[in-house]
Design an enzyme around this catalytic site. Sequence first.
Site, mmCIF file in Angstrom:
data_model
loop_
_atom_site.group_PDB
_atom_site.id
_atom_site.type_symbol
_atom_site.label_atom_id
_atom_site.label_comp_id
_atom_site.label_asym_id
_atom_site.label_seq_id
_atom_site.Cartn_x
_atom_site.Cartn_y
_atom_site.Cartn_z
ATOM 1 N N ASN A 59 0.818 -1.200 0.017
ATOM 2 C CA ASN A 59 -0.097 -0.125 -0.066
ATOM 3 C C ASN A 59 0.898 1.345 -0.002
ATOM 4 O O ASN A 59 2.027 1.148 -0.187
ATOM 5 C CB ASN A 59 -0.964 -0.041 1.314
ATOM 6 C CG ASN A 59 -2.296 0.557 0.981
ATOM 7 O OD1 ASN A 59 -2.408 1.753 0.401
ATOM 8 N ND2 ASN A 59 -3.463 -0.036 1.266
ATOM 9 N N HIS A 66 23.554 1.204 11.931
ATOM 10 C CA HIS A 66 24.666 1.726 12.332
ATOM 11 C C HIS A 66 25.342 1.260 13.587
ATOM 12 O O HIS A 66 24.583 0.844 14.624
ATOM 13 C CB HIS A 66 24.270 3.277 12.649
ATOM 14 C CG HIS A 66 23.655 3.791 11.270
ATOM 15 N ND1 HIS A 66 24.249 4.272 10.154
ATOM 16 C CD2 HIS A 66 22.259 4.118 10.947
ATOM 17 C CE1 HIS A 66 23.462 4.671 9.203
ATOM 18 N NE2 HIS A 66 22.070 4.658 9.953
ATOM 19 N N GLY A 124 -0.767 -1.503 9.404
ATOM 20 C CA GLY A 124 -0.067 -0.057 8.929
ATOM 21 C C GLY A 124 0.726 0.306 9.848
ATOM 22 O O GLY A 124 0.727 0.299 11.133
ATOM 23 N N ARG A 141 -0.763 -14.440 20.385
ATOM 24 C CA ARG A 141 -1.520 -15.671 19.887
ATOM 25 C C ARG A 141 -1.158 -16.274 18.800
ATOM 26 O O ARG A 141 -0.511 -15.555 18.092
ATOM 27 C CB ARG A 141 -3.045 -15.365 20.256
ATOM 28 C CG ARG A 141 -3.495 -14.710 19.139
ATOM 29 C CD ARG A 141 -5.020 -14.813 19.295
ATOM 30 N NE ARG A 141 -5.837 -14.000 18.214
ATOM 31 C CZ ARG A 141 -6.751 -14.503 17.279
ATOM 32 N NH1 ARG A 141 -7.343 -15.702 17.820
ATOM 33 N NH2 ARG A 141 -7.329 -13.802 16.339
#
Length: 183
Positions: free
Chosen positions: A83, A113, A140, A181
Amino acid sequence: MTEQEKMIAGEPYDPQDETLVRGRAWAKMMCEEYHCIPAEEKEARAEFIKGIFARTGECLNVENHFWCDYGYNIEVGENFYVNHDCVFLDCAKITFGDNVFIAPQCGFYTAGHPLEADLRRKGIEYAKPITVGSDVWIGGGVKVMPGVTIGDNVVIGGGSVVVNDIPSNSLAVGNPAKVVRKL
């Protein structure tokens, strides 16, 4: 060993090496061109992204705005969806299985780093591969850190930061992401 070979091998490397600088510039240019292909031209978009990634399946869709460091270290399976506003820092290999769905604003970061300040001041980096199995949904805003492996049939809850491996058949959430879970 070249800086590119060191990078891919997970050794400390200098990202300002000319070959690496050119590689990143090429990838940014390709991503910018990709962003200009109209959304309704799905076949053209898929073919274009296949020219950036090292390996793809036939069915893939990557929404704008997508960014990567090199492209040649990204391998994706069949039925792959990304997306909007995702970043793949592919200094090391990023591998995805089949049926992977990635929500908006996710990041897959193979680059890291050093902890030692003197090495950071010199600009030294390292990279560790990321592997994502098949049948995975990344929610998201998820961030996946260097060296992580995510198994098959996994859901990573939105906003999670994945710093450790996640076993197959799991739902993981949080910062750091933890299995809550089995699926």
